[in-house]
Design an enzyme around this catalytic site. Structure first.
Site, PDB file in Angstrom:
ATOM      1  N   GLU A 111      50.693  60.037  42.013  1.00  0.00           N
ATOM      2  CA  GLU A 111      49.864  60.321  40.839  1.00  0.00           C
ATOM      3  C   GLU A 111      48.795  59.256  40.746  1.00  0.00           C
ATOM      4  O   GLU A 111      48.907  58.209  41.377  1.00  0.00           O
ATOM      5  CB  GLU A 111      50.725  60.247  39.569  1.00  0.00           C
ATOM      6  CG  GLU A 111      51.828  61.264  39.523  1.00  0.00           C
ATOM      7  CD  GLU A 111      52.878  60.910  38.472  1.00  0.00           C
ATOM      8  OE1 GLU A 111      52.524  60.289  37.449  1.00  0.00           O
ATOM      9  OE2 GLU A 111      54.049  61.247  38.699  1.00  0.00           O
ATOM     10  N   LYS A 113      46.914  56.302  38.653  1.00  0.00           N
ATOM     11  CA  LYS A 113      47.279  55.358  37.601  1.00  0.00           C
ATOM     12  C   LYS A 113      46.115  55.269  36.628  1.00  0.00           C
ATOM     13  O   LYS A 113      45.045  54.751  36.965  1.00  0.00           O
ATOM     14  CB  LYS A 113      47.582  53.995  38.214  1.00  0.00           C
ATOM     15  CG  LYS A 113      48.156  53.009  37.226  1.00  0.00           C
ATOM     16  CD  LYS A 113      48.713  51.794  37.961  1.00  0.00           C
ATOM     17  CE  LYS A 113      49.487  50.862  37.062  1.00  0.00           C
ATOM     18  NZ  LYS A 113      48.652  50.161  36.114  1.00  0.00           N
ATOM     19  N   TYR A 222      52.916  61.779  32.027  1.00  0.00           N
ATOM     20  CA  TYR A 222      53.465  61.731  33.385  1.00  0.00           C
ATOM     21  C   TYR A 222      54.966  61.540  33.473  1.00  0.00           C
ATOM     22  O   TYR A 222      55.500  61.503  34.558  1.00  0.00           O
ATOM     23  CB  TYR A 222      52.752  60.652  34.204  1.00  0.00           C
ATOM     24  CG  TYR A 222      52.625  59.324  33.480  1.00  0.00           C
ATOM     25  CD1 TYR A 222      53.730  58.523  33.255  1.00  0.00           C
ATOM     26  CD2 TYR A 222      51.387  58.907  33.006  1.00  0.00           C
ATOM     27  CE1 TYR A 222      53.616  57.330  32.580  1.00  0.00           C
ATOM     28  CE2 TYR A 222      51.256  57.704  32.327  1.00  0.00           C
ATOM     29  CZ  TYR A 222      52.377  56.925  32.116  1.00  0.00           C
ATOM     30  OH  TYR A 222      52.259  55.756  31.440  1.00  0.00           O
ATOM     31  N   LYS A 309      47.230  49.310  43.817  1.00  0.00           N
ATOM     32  CA  LYS A 309      46.013  49.031  43.036  1.00  0.00           C
ATOM     33  C   LYS A 309      44.779  49.143  43.916  1.00  0.00           C
ATOM     34  O   LYS A 309      44.713  48.524  44.976  1.00  0.00           O
ATOM     35  CB  LYS A 309      46.085  47.602  42.476  1.00  0.00           C
ATOM     36  CG  LYS A 309      47.157  47.424  41.428  1.00  0.00           C
ATOM     37  CD  LYS A 309      46.613  47.702  40.050  1.00  0.00           C
ATOM     38  CE  LYS A 309      47.490  46.990  39.036  1.00  0.00           C
ATOM     39  NZ  LYS A 309      46.967  46.876  37.741  1.00  0.00           N
ATOM     40  N   CYS A 403      10.635  33.717  23.427  1.00  0.00           N
ATOM     41  CA  CYS A 403      10.741  35.164  23.586  1.00  0.00           C
ATOM     42  C   CYS A 403       9.756  35.655  24.649  1.00  0.00           C
ATOM     43  O   CYS A 403       8.574  35.353  24.564  1.00  0.00           O
ATOM     44  CB  CYS A 403      10.475  35.854  22.254  1.00  0.00           C
ATOM     45  SG  CYS A 403      10.483  37.645  22.391  1.00  0.00           S
ATOM     46  N   CYS A 406       7.029  37.953  22.718  1.00  0.00           N
ATOM     47  CA  CYS A 406       6.115  37.501  21.677  1.00  0.00           C
ATOM     48  C   CYS A 406       5.913  35.984  21.685  1.00  0.00           C
ATOM     49  O   CYS A 406       5.082  35.469  20.940  1.00  0.00           O
ATOM     50  CB  CYS A 406       6.613  37.943  20.303  1.00  0.00           C
ATOM     51  SG  CYS A 406       8.031  37.015  19.744  1.00  0.00           S
ATOM     52  N   CYS A 421      15.475  36.373  19.114  1.00  0.00           N
ATOM     53  CA  CYS A 421      14.082  36.121  18.769  1.00  0.00           C
ATOM     54  C   CYS A 421      13.958  36.337  17.269  1.00  0.00           C
ATOM     55  O   CYS A 421      14.238  37.425  16.772  1.00  0.00           O
ATOM     56  CB  CYS A 421      13.156  37.078  19.507  1.00  0.00           C
ATOM     57  SG  CYS A 421      11.487  37.053  18.819  1.00  0.00           S
ATOM     58  N   CYS A 427       7.335  40.802  16.802  1.00  0.00           N
ATOM     59  CA  CYS A 427       7.783  40.940  18.181  1.00  0.00           C
ATOM     60  C   CYS A 427       7.789  42.430  18.553  1.00  0.00           C
ATOM     61  O   CYS A 427       8.527  43.212  17.959  1.00  0.00           O
ATOM     62  CB  CYS A 427       9.187  40.339  18.274  1.00  0.00           C
ATOM     63  SG  CYS A 427       9.853  40.309  19.926  1.00  0.00           S
TER      64      CYS A 427
HETATM   65  P1  AMP Z   1      51.375  47.710  34.518  1.00  0.00           P
HETATM   66  O1  AMP Z   1      50.772  47.734  33.138  1.00  0.00           O
HETATM   67  O2  AMP Z   1      50.449  47.228  35.569  1.00  0.00           O
HETATM   68  O3  AMP Z   1      52.726  47.085  34.526  1.00  0.00           O
HETATM   69  O4  AMP Z   1      51.600  49.233  34.913  1.00  0.00           O
HETATM   70  C1  AMP Z   1      52.466  50.050  34.197  1.00  0.00           C
HETATM   71  C2  AMP Z   1      51.690  50.972  33.326  1.00  0.00           C
HETATM   72  O5  AMP Z   1      50.902  51.864  34.099  1.00  0.00           O
HETATM   73  C3  AMP Z   1      52.570  51.872  32.547  1.00  0.00           C
HETATM   74  O6  AMP Z   1      53.004  51.261  31.362  1.00  0.00           O
HETATM   75  C4  AMP Z   1      51.701  53.028  32.255  1.00  0.00           C
HETATM   76  O7  AMP Z   1      51.085  52.845  30.990  1.00  0.00           O
HETATM   77  C5  AMP Z   1      50.588  52.958  33.288  1.00  0.00           C
HETATM   78  N1  AMP Z   1      50.426  54.212  34.055  1.00  0.00           N
HETATM   79  C6  AMP Z   1      49.244  54.853  34.205  1.00  0.00           C
HETATM   80  N2  AMP Z   1      49.377  55.959  34.950  1.00  0.00           N
HETATM   81  C7  AMP Z   1      50.691  56.065  35.274  1.00  0.00           C
HETATM   82  C8  AMP Z   1      51.455  57.019  36.011  1.00  0.00           C
HETATM   83  N3  AMP Z   1      50.887  58.096  36.590  1.00  0.00           N
HETATM   84  N4  AMP Z   1      52.781  56.810  36.126  1.00  0.00           N
HETATM   85  C9  AMP Z   1      53.374  55.714  35.543  1.00  0.00           C
HETATM   86  N5  AMP Z   1      52.706  54.781  34.833  1.00  0.00           N
HETATM   87  C10 AMP Z   1      51.365  54.935  34.692  1.00  0.00           C
HETATM   88 ZN    ZN Z   2      10.022  38.140  20.270  1.00  0.00          ZN
END
Ligand code: AMP
Ligand code: ZN
Length: 666
Positions: A111, A113, A222, A309, A403, A406, A421, A427
């Site tokens: 999925e 994030k 999710y 990430k 400025c 002006c 300014c 101005c």
């Molecule tokens: P972190 O804040 O980095 O610890 O990541 C965890 C958070 O990612 C969770 O608390 C969710 O709010 C967020 N998150 C966003 N998308 C998803 C997803 N598809 N599945 C699980 N967590 C998600």
């Molecule tokens: Zn000015």
């Protein structure tokens, strides 16, 4: 028809239309028809409080106020996610899983994030019971009133759902909505919000849910947790949630091999830039829930899930020149002009440098090769300098002290990151900015006149302030670039027509710092005409609901300026509205002056909002909770017992709706 049936049918129809519009993105009726139905329901509900429903679609317009968000312990803990930053990390994780589970096939759901605020929502018997923020994972804040205003969150489920469960998701603010909010803030002379994520989580903690209702928040879901949900896999969980009416992104993919997972990650690393909201990675989850259970949790995160990430996309390019922009309020913004470079799918030529401190901190200089990144913010930013590439004779940036438009010496107040300014009336960008604000849609809404024409008129010496607009003649504007006979006429007519714009919008149009639309309305109502407002003292201004010290001082400073007083005098002569209309005044009294009235429960004669308006129209203040300062508590049907106890304890008189109406002579 039976009234209860009628109300229920309307609620059901509105629920369905709401779902079509906000979850499926495919409405089947016009916005107008929807509004009419909603209005009808609101009226019927006001007339028939006996059919009250805490999950009626009318709840979504907000109105409930939360003073203190109650702490709630999560029934099922909300864990964090482990992070990985490379494909090697991800492959190592999958090997660990396989070692743990033995030689069985393992499938994964991938999925995206989403980057917003996490939320856990409890449903009981298909109805939204409570929404709680993640907090520290063990306990969070009850933000139910605010979450109920988010249109894609179902208040009532469809289909065949478990009796009770929690669903988790992310509340996000799409980019386009975020940009719109910032445009409005800029129009009010306010600092823009930093990024959609902080704005989304900040929204959940607003006290006034009516403001939350106006923000274009979305909730993407999710995960479902609960006993006996009858669900076997993560992928099925997503499908089921979708069936019950939740907004579940359709990008999720069931993968049967590491290669497939990698392909998903690679695809979205670039494709994410086309999405309407911010994502910061991919979440890979073991699909089979039994396997998930076998793997369990560490002290902070599930072993069966891993976040990959994305790297914030970064490029390096040459900073050719630092230029400085002057805004309508005189705020100076340094801008980096870059050698054009491709970043996250778009060509970038400019980046924000924020302020003098930021430039000094990173030692950014013209001619440097700089690293540019696009993160949660919409405008790319400079995150560092490639020192190895610094030209030999480069010199530190000296921030401007005059400025650029002006020549006035710049000012900077203690604790403010920005330079200003101070030459408000001399101005050019401040002069034209003020006039552009004056004519804008939410202010005087002058048809036939646009921002560019304002600049032209100013350059030609035809206008110096907004009052000059009303002296323009067709002959004067005709010679302007691209001005035809017809457009000149429209322009003059548009200006003439604006004299009918009501007082509160004129007040907003004047461009008093910190006086946005809402504040302008409050002031118009409290003072009724411009002379009374102009003569108000700081103390009197601060006594008005929602007006604080900052606004009060700004109002005083505005009217203290001879130039503004002259402009107002001229506008008055031209016939602009500087007092409330007869109609408005007819409903206004001072009967409740100095009184704070709290309303609670459901009312028969007037709707809640009407009742509040009635209090304000009669000079009173609407209180949000009961305190020793409360003059009356107007009690309707189904009033919360805690309010009654508190009022009794503090000796606050409790009066009925009828008593109240008698009090104001209605
Ligand atoms: P972190 O804040 O980095 O610890 O990541 C965890 C958070 O990612 C969770 O608390 C969710 O709010 C967020 N998150 C966003 N998308 C998803 C997803 N598809 N599945 C699980 N967590 C998600
Ligand atoms: Zn000015």
């Amino acid at each position: 028809m039976d009234m209860e049936k009628r109300i229920k049918a309307l609620r059901q129809a509105l629920r369905e239309h709401n779902y079509n519009y906000y979850v499926l993105d495919s409405p089947t009726i016009s916005d107008f028809e929807f509004d009419m139905k909603l209005k009808e329901l609101q009226e019927l509900e006001a007339q028939h409080p006996e059919f009250y429903d805490a999950n009626s679609p009318t709840i979504r317009v907000g109105g409930g106020v939360t003073k203190n968000f109650e702490t709630v312990v999560h029934e099922h803990r909300m864990y964090s996610l482990d992070n990985s930053y490379s494909k090697d990390d991800l492959e190592d994780w999958e090997k660990r899983i396989q070692r743990n589970l033995g030689p069985v096939p393992v499938a994964y759901t991938c999925e995206l994030k989403y980057d917003g605020a996490s939320i856990s929502i409890t449903y009981e018997k298909g109805k939204l019971l409570r929404a709680v923020t993640r907090g520290d994972g063990v306990q969070g804040d009850d933000v139910t009133t605010n979450v109920k205003t988010i249109k894609s969150v179902p208040l009532q489920l469809k289909g065949n759902f478990p009796d009770r469960f929690d669903i988790r998701g992310e509340i996000v603010l799409p980019f386009d909505g975020f940009v719109k909010m910032n445009q409005e803030r800029a129009a009010n002379g306010e600092e823009p919000y930093m990024n959609p994520r902080n704005t989304a989580s900040g929204s959940l903690k607003l006290q006034d849910s009516a403001i939350v209702a106006k923000r274009p928040l979305e909730c993407l879901l999710y995960s479902i947790v609960g006993k006996d949900t009858g669900i076997g896999t993560q992928y099925e969980m997503l499908e089921k949630a979708r069936e019950w009416g939740f907004k579940v992104p359709t990008v999720a993919k069931l993968c049967h091999s590491t290669e497939e997972v990698m392909a998903f990650v690679e695809h979205w690393d670039t494709a994410r830039h086309e999405l309407p909201y911010e994502t910061d990675g991919v979440v890979v989850k073991v699909n089979n829930l039994q396997q998930q259970e076998e793997l369990g949790f560490t002290s902070k995160a599930p072993r069966w899930a891993m976040a990959y990430k994305f790297k914030a996309e970064q490029v390096s390019t040459i900073l050719q020149k630092i230029s400085y922009q002057v805004g309508r309020t005189g705020a100076i913004t340094p801008v980096a002009n870059l050698a054009p470079v491709l970043l996250a799918g778009t060509t970038v030529k400019r980046a924000s440098l924020h302020n003098a401190d930021q430039i000094a901190k990173l030692d950014i200089r013209e001619g440097d090769t700089v690293f540019v990144e696009k993160g949660g913010e919409i405008i790319p930013k400079i995150v560092g300098v490639d020192m190895a590439k610094r030209p030999p004779h480069s010199r530190p940036t000296v921030y401007i002290d005059h400025c650029p438009e002006c020549g006035a010496p710049l000012e900077r107040t203690e604790g403010d990151a920005k330079h200003y300014c101070p030459n408000e009336y001399g101005c050019p960008p401040q002069i034209t900015g003020r006039i552009q604000h004056f004519i804008s849609r939410r202010a005087m809404d002058i048809e036939g006149l646009g921002g560019e024409t304002v600049v032209l008129l100013f350059k030609e010496g035809l206008i110096q302030d907004y009052a000059d607009l009303y002296d323009l003649t067709k002959e004067q504007v005709l010679p302007l670039e691209r001005m035809a006979d017809k457009s000149a006429e429209n322009l003059i007519n548009g200006i003439a027509a604006s004299v009918a714009v009501p007082f509160e919008r004129v007040l907003f149009a004047l461009g008093i710092r910190f006086v946005g639309e809402t504040v302008a309305k409050k002031l118009a109502k409290a003072y009724k005409n411009i002379d009374a407002l102009a003569n108000a003292t700081v103390e009197e201004l601060e006594a008005v609901d929602e007006i604080g010290e900052r606004i009060a001082h700004s109002v005083i400073a505005f009217f203290g300026n001879e130039k503004n007083r002259l402009a107002i005098r001229r506008l008055k002569e031209k016939g602009l509205q500087f007092s409330l209309s007869e109609d408005d005044l007819a409903q206004q009294t001072d009967l409740l002056k100095g009184q704070t009235v709290v309303v609670s429960g459901v009312f028969e004669t007037l709707g809640r909002d009407e009742l509040k308006k009635c209090i304000e129209d009669n000079g009173g203040k609407v209180g949000s909770s009961i305190s020793a300062k409360t003059t009356y508590l107007v009690a309707g049907d189904k009033m919360g017992p805690s309010k009654r106890t508190k009022a009794e304890k503090l000796g606050v008189p409790i009066i009925s709706e009828h008593d109240f109406l008698k009090l104001v002579g209605r």
